[in-house]
Design a protein around this motif. Structure first.
Motif, PDB file in Angstrom:
ATOM      1  N   ILE A  10       0.844  -1.200   0.000  1.00 20.09           N
ATOM      2  CA  ILE A  10       0.000   0.000   0.000  1.00 20.09           C
ATOM      3  C   ILE A  10       0.878   1.249   0.000  1.00 20.09           C
ATOM      4  CG2 ILE A  10      -1.947  -1.127   1.168  1.00 20.09           C
ATOM      5  CD1 ILE A  10      -1.046   0.188   3.788  1.00 20.09           C
ATOM      6  N   CYS A  11       0.329   2.336  -0.497  1.00 17.60           N
ATOM      7  CA  CYS A  11       1.022   3.621  -0.427  1.00 17.60           C
ATOM      8  C   CYS A  11       0.299   4.420   0.651  1.00 17.60           C
ATOM      9  CB  CYS A  11       0.968   4.328  -1.781  1.00 17.60           C
ATOM     10  SG  CYS A  11       1.811   5.913  -1.747  1.00 17.60           S
ATOM     11  N   TYR A  12       0.954   4.612   1.789  1.00 22.46           N
ATOM     12  CA  TYR A  12       0.251   5.121   2.973  1.00 22.46           C
ATOM     13  C   TYR A  12      -0.226   6.559   2.811  1.00 22.46           C
ATOM     14  CZ  TYR A  12      -1.123   3.922   7.690  1.00 22.46           C
ATOM     15  OH  TYR A  12      -1.858   3.583   8.799  1.00 22.46           O
ATOM     16  N   ASN A  13       0.575   7.354   2.138  1.00 24.82           N
ATOM     17  CA  ASN A  13       0.166   8.746   1.885  1.00 24.82           C
ATOM     18  C   ASN A  13       0.386   9.043   0.407  1.00 24.82           C
ATOM     19  OD1 ASN A  13      -0.559  11.536   3.025  1.00 24.82           O
ATOM     20  ND2 ASN A  13       1.314  11.961   1.892  1.00 24.82           N
ATOM     21  N   ASN A  14      -0.675   9.463  -0.252  1.00 29.25           N
ATOM     22  CA  ASN A  14      -0.602   9.703  -1.691  1.00 29.25           C
ATOM     23  C   ASN A  14      -0.310  11.179  -1.935  1.00 29.25           C
ATOM     24  OD1 ASN A  14      -1.488   6.945  -2.912  1.00 29.25           O
ATOM     25  ND2 ASN A  14      -2.771   7.316  -1.123  1.00 29.25           N
ATOM     26  N   THR A  15       0.963  11.427  -2.159  1.00 28.39           N
ATOM     27  CA  THR A  15       1.536  12.770  -2.243  1.00 28.39           C
ATOM     28  C   THR A  15       0.856  13.647  -3.294  1.00 28.39           C
ATOM     29  OG1 THR A  15       3.559  11.475  -1.964  1.00 28.39           O
ATOM     30  CG2 THR A  15       3.828  13.841  -2.238  1.00 28.39           C
ATOM     31  N   ILE A  16       0.483  13.045  -4.407  1.00 27.27           N
ATOM     32  CA  ILE A  16      -0.058  13.816  -5.525  1.00 27.27           C
ATOM     33  C   ILE A  16      -1.547  14.108  -5.327  1.00 27.27           C
ATOM     34  CG2 ILE A  16      -0.598  13.669  -8.008  1.00 27.27           C
ATOM     35  CD1 ILE A  16       2.158  12.251  -8.325  1.00 27.27           C
ATOM     36  N   TYR A  17      -2.292  13.116  -4.832  1.00 28.47           N
ATOM     37  CA  TYR A  17      -3.748  13.295  -4.689  1.00 28.47           C
ATOM     38  C   TYR A  17      -4.149  13.833  -3.313  1.00 28.47           C
ATOM     39  CZ  TYR A  17      -3.959  11.124  -9.172  1.00 28.47           C
ATOM     40  OH  TYR A  17      -3.777  10.883 -10.509  1.00 28.47           O
ATOM     41  N   GLY A  18      -3.223  13.774  -2.343  1.00 20.73           N
ATOM     42  CA  GLY A  18      -3.536  14.312  -1.024  1.00 20.73           C
ATOM     43  C   GLY A  18      -4.457  13.430  -0.194  1.00 20.73           C
ATOM     44  N   THR A  19      -4.244  12.111  -0.297  1.00 21.44           N
ATOM     45  CA  THR A  19      -5.022  11.193   0.548  1.00 21.44           C
ATOM     46  C   THR A  19      -4.071  10.357   1.402  1.00 21.44           C
ATOM     47  OG1 THR A  19      -5.025   9.460  -1.122  1.00 21.44           O
ATOM     48  CG2 THR A  19      -6.898  11.000  -1.138  1.00 21.44           C
ATOM     49  N   GLU A  20      -4.576   9.869   2.508  1.00 25.60           N
ATOM     50  CA  GLU A  20      -3.726   9.120   3.435  1.00 25.60           C
ATOM     51  C   GLU A  20      -4.560   8.039   4.126  1.00 25.60           C
ATOM     52  OE1 GLU A  20      -1.826  11.801   6.189  1.00 25.60           O
ATOM     53  OE2 GLU A  20      -0.378  10.307   6.856  1.00 25.60           O
ATOM     54  N   TYR A  21      -3.941   6.927   4.408  1.00 24.54           N
ATOM     55  CA  TYR A  21      -4.633   5.872   5.171  1.00 24.54           C
ATOM     56  C   TYR A  21      -4.903   6.363   6.589  1.00 24.54           C
ATOM     57  CZ  TYR A  21      -4.157   2.114   1.752  1.00 24.54           C
ATOM     58  OH  TYR A  21      -4.283   1.328   0.623  1.00 24.54           O
ATOM     59  N   HIS A  22      -6.106   6.082   7.068  1.00 19.85           N
ATOM     60  CA  HIS A  22      -6.434   6.370   8.467  1.00 19.85           C
ATOM     61  C   HIS A  22      -6.642   5.062   9.218  1.00 19.85           C
ATOM     62  CE1 HIS A  22      -7.136  10.836   7.966  1.00 19.85           C
ATOM     63  NE2 HIS A  22      -7.007  10.419   6.724  1.00 19.85           N
ATOM     64  N   TYR A  23      -6.238   3.960   8.591  1.00 20.21           N
ATOM     65  CA  TYR A  23      -6.292   2.648   9.240  1.00 20.21           C
ATOM     66  C   TYR A  23      -5.213   1.776   8.630  1.00 20.21           C
ATOM     67  CZ  TYR A  23      -8.263   0.359   5.091  1.00 20.21           C
ATOM     68  OH  TYR A  23      -8.437  -0.167   3.833  1.00 20.21           O
ATOM     69  N   ILE A  24      -4.881   0.714   9.346  1.00 20.79           N
ATOM     70  CA  ILE A  24      -3.901  -0.241   8.813  1.00 20.79           C
ATOM     71  C   ILE A  24      -4.670  -1.467   8.322  1.00 20.79           C
ATOM     72  CG2 ILE A  24      -1.904  -1.683   9.350  1.00 20.79           C
ATOM     73  CD1 ILE A  24      -1.174   0.301  11.570  1.00 20.79           C
ATOM     74  N   PRO A  25      -4.581  -1.782   7.030  1.00 17.01           N
ATOM     75  CA  PRO A  25      -5.339  -2.929   6.527  1.00 17.01           C
ATOM     76  C   PRO A  25      -4.982  -4.237   7.242  1.00 17.01           C
ATOM     77  CG  PRO A  25      -4.506  -1.615   4.709  1.00 17.01           C
ATOM     78  CD  PRO A  25      -3.863  -1.073   5.955  1.00 17.01           C
ATOM     79  N   GLU A  26      -6.005  -5.028   7.489  1.00 20.01           N
ATOM     80  CA  GLU A  26      -5.817  -6.373   8.064  1.00 20.01           C
ATOM     81  C   GLU A  26      -5.567  -7.320   6.888  1.00 20.01           C
ATOM     82  OE1 GLU A  26      -5.055  -9.297   9.894  1.00 20.01           O
ATOM     83  OE2 GLU A  26      -5.713  -7.765  11.319  1.00 20.01           O
ATOM     84  N   THR A  27      -4.491  -8.107   6.974  1.00 19.09           N
ATOM     85  CA  THR A  27      -4.145  -8.978   5.847  1.00 19.09           C
ATOM     86  C   THR A  27      -4.201 -10.462   6.218  1.00 19.09           C
ATOM     87  OG1 THR A  27      -1.824  -8.814   6.445  1.00 19.09           O
ATOM     88  CG2 THR A  27      -2.607  -7.265   4.782  1.00 19.09           C
ATOM     89  N   ASN A  28      -4.602 -10.757   7.428  1.00 21.87           N
ATOM     90  CA  ASN A  28      -4.680 -12.153   7.893  1.00 21.87           C
ATOM     91  C   ASN A  28      -3.393 -12.927   7.622  1.00 21.87           C
ATOM     92  OD1 ASN A  28      -7.376 -11.938   8.869  1.00 21.87           O
ATOM     93  ND2 ASN A  28      -8.028 -11.867   6.723  1.00 21.87           N
ATOM     94  N   GLY A  29      -2.307 -12.350   8.056  1.00 22.57           N
ATOM     95  CA  GLY A  29      -1.036 -13.062   7.985  1.00 22.57           C
ATOM     96  C   GLY A  29      -0.194 -12.789   6.750  1.00 22.57           C
ATOM     97  N   VAL A  30      -0.779 -12.197   5.722  1.00 23.05           N
ATOM     98  CA  VAL A  30       0.012 -11.855   4.536  1.00 23.05           C
ATOM     99  C   VAL A  30       0.873 -10.628   4.883  1.00 23.05           C
ATOM    100  CG1 VAL A  30      -0.121 -11.001   2.149  1.00 23.05           C
ATOM    101  CG2 VAL A  30      -1.691 -12.800   2.930  1.00 23.05           C
ATOM    102  N   PRO A  31       2.185 -10.673   4.603  1.00 23.81           N
ATOM    103  CA  PRO A  31       3.045  -9.540   4.960  1.00 23.81           C
ATOM    104  C   PRO A  31       2.557  -8.221   4.346  1.00 23.81           C
ATOM    105  CG  PRO A  31       4.381 -11.416   4.321  1.00 23.81           C
ATOM    106  CD  PRO A  31       2.960 -11.789   4.011  1.00 23.81           C
TER     107      PRO A  31
END
Ligand SMILES: *Cc1c(COP(=O)(O)O)cnc(C)c1O
Length: 363
Positions: free
Chosen positions: A149-170
């Motif tokens: 994932i790209c946590y903060n999208n520099t060009i569009y100005g969006t950012e994750y406000h949560y950490i995705p759950e991946t059920n064990g996938v790195p």
């Protein structure tokens, strides 16, 4: 503000703390009584090694990570990481899973595609990248080697406000434009990387923070310099590192610690962002924010004005007030204010006041 300086809202390379620049200036001709600058001494010298190791230790301390994590310095910027991640991990029939949330996220995916190992697990492209996909919009493939994932999208100005759950996938994140801007549970990530020229230093290196167990066995059929374990085994000193750049990153990390660490940064960054988003929300018919409210970035505030003429006028008049670097990326247009860690509150306040006045004059 220093008389001959401006408020620098550039997206990257970007503003650095004034204190850090002054320290580097004071040490430039004679670093640590060596009679040389840090750029002129051996990367094997004790003086350099101290700088290198202190930078690593401070970064890990700020991130509250333990001995199971390593800090690496890799050249080639974040773009090189785009290629290294699939080379190192999307192997043995597994694919790299990607959430497309903007331009850099898409570039990262394309590098996996070149290697024939990319899979799109989620995307906000249909919404012009105005939002971060929600948890239930991310669907991993059965053969996922990792989720990128790209946590903060520099060009569009969006950012994750949560950490995705991946059920064990790195989980792997590009945090180029929000690294060390707020405390998050970094231990949920197997690997984080950041081109340092946004939030941490001058261009020239990518900071990589990774779980040791995740990176210890790089494939041997890829070039030495593209294997993560080359860096972990040799303390990022397999070859000559960009010493000056790492020295600056170390100074920025020490500066963040002195400010009160990531909690203090987050507090200041939230206040700064709120100044601009409040103006956008108060005059939303005039200042149209690009990001959806629930996905707004604390680092890059993106907006359009009613016409391109007004946008050009805004940028020109702001520059006269020493508010610089506000032009948006060509793919979004409009304006973008990058308000990284080193941007002082007063700089953002000046911009918010300017926006208010500009609205009153041009509405
Ligand atoms: C700037 C940026 C990049 C590209 O960084 P380089 O170091 O120039 O390769 C990648 N990802 C994000 C999120 C960025 O902001």
């Amino acid at each position: 503000m220093e008389a001959n300086r401006v408020y620098n809202f550039n997206p990257g390379p970007a503003v650095l703390p004034l204190e850090v620049l002054k320290e580097a200036q004071a040490e430039l001709l004679n670093f640590s009584n060596s009679g040389m600058s840090i750029m002129e001494i051996s990367h094997r010298a004790k003086e350099y090694e101290e700088v290198h190791n202190k930078a690593k230790a401070d970064i890990k301390e700020l991130m509250k990570l333990g001995d199971d994590y390593d800090v690496l310095f890799v050249q080639g910027g974040a773009s090189m990481e785009f290629a290294m991640v699939p080379m190192n991990f999307a192997i043995k029939g597994k694919r790299g899973n990607y959430v497309l949330s903007g331009s850099f996220a898409t570039k990262a995916y394309k590098e996996a595609e070149i290697q024939g190992v990319g899979y799109i697990a989620g995307s906000s492209k249909a919404n012009d990248f105005r939002n971060i996909p929600k948890q239930d919009e991310i669907k991993l493939s059965d053969d996922a080697a990792y989720l990128h994932i790209c946590y903060n999208n520099t060009i569009y100005g969006t950012e994750y406000h949560y950490i995705p759950e991946t059920n064990g996938v790195p989980l792997i994140a590009d945090m180029s434009s929000d690294m060390l801007s707020r405390p998050i549970d970094f231990s949920k990530f197997s690997l984080i990387y950041a081109g340092v020229q946004k939030n941490l230093g001058p261009a020239g290196v990518a900071l990589v923070v990774a779980k040791k167990s995740f990176i210890e066995n790089s494939p041997e059929n890829i070039p030495t310099m593209l294997r993560y374990n080359t860096y972990s085994k040799k303390n990022s000193l397999y070859n000559t590192p960009p010493a000056f750049c790492i020295y600056m990153v170390g100074k920025v990390a020490a500066w963040i610690k002195k400010q009160g660490g990531l909690t203090a940064m987050a507090d200041r960054n939230a206040k700064k962002a709120a100044l601009l988003y409040d103006v956008i929300d108060n005059y939303s018919d005039f200042y149209r924010g690009h990001a959806q409210k629930d996905s707004r970035s604390f680092m890059n505030v993106t907006l359009r004005l009613p016409t391109e003429e007004l946008e050009a006028k805004f940028i020109a008049e702001a520059k006269e007030q020493k508010l610089c670097g506000l032009k948006g990326h060509r793919s979004v247009g409009g304006l973008r204010a990058s308000i990284y860690n080193a941007m002082p509150y007063e700089g953002v306040k000046s911009l918010a006041d300017f926006m208010e006045k500009f609205y009153q004059k041009n509405k």
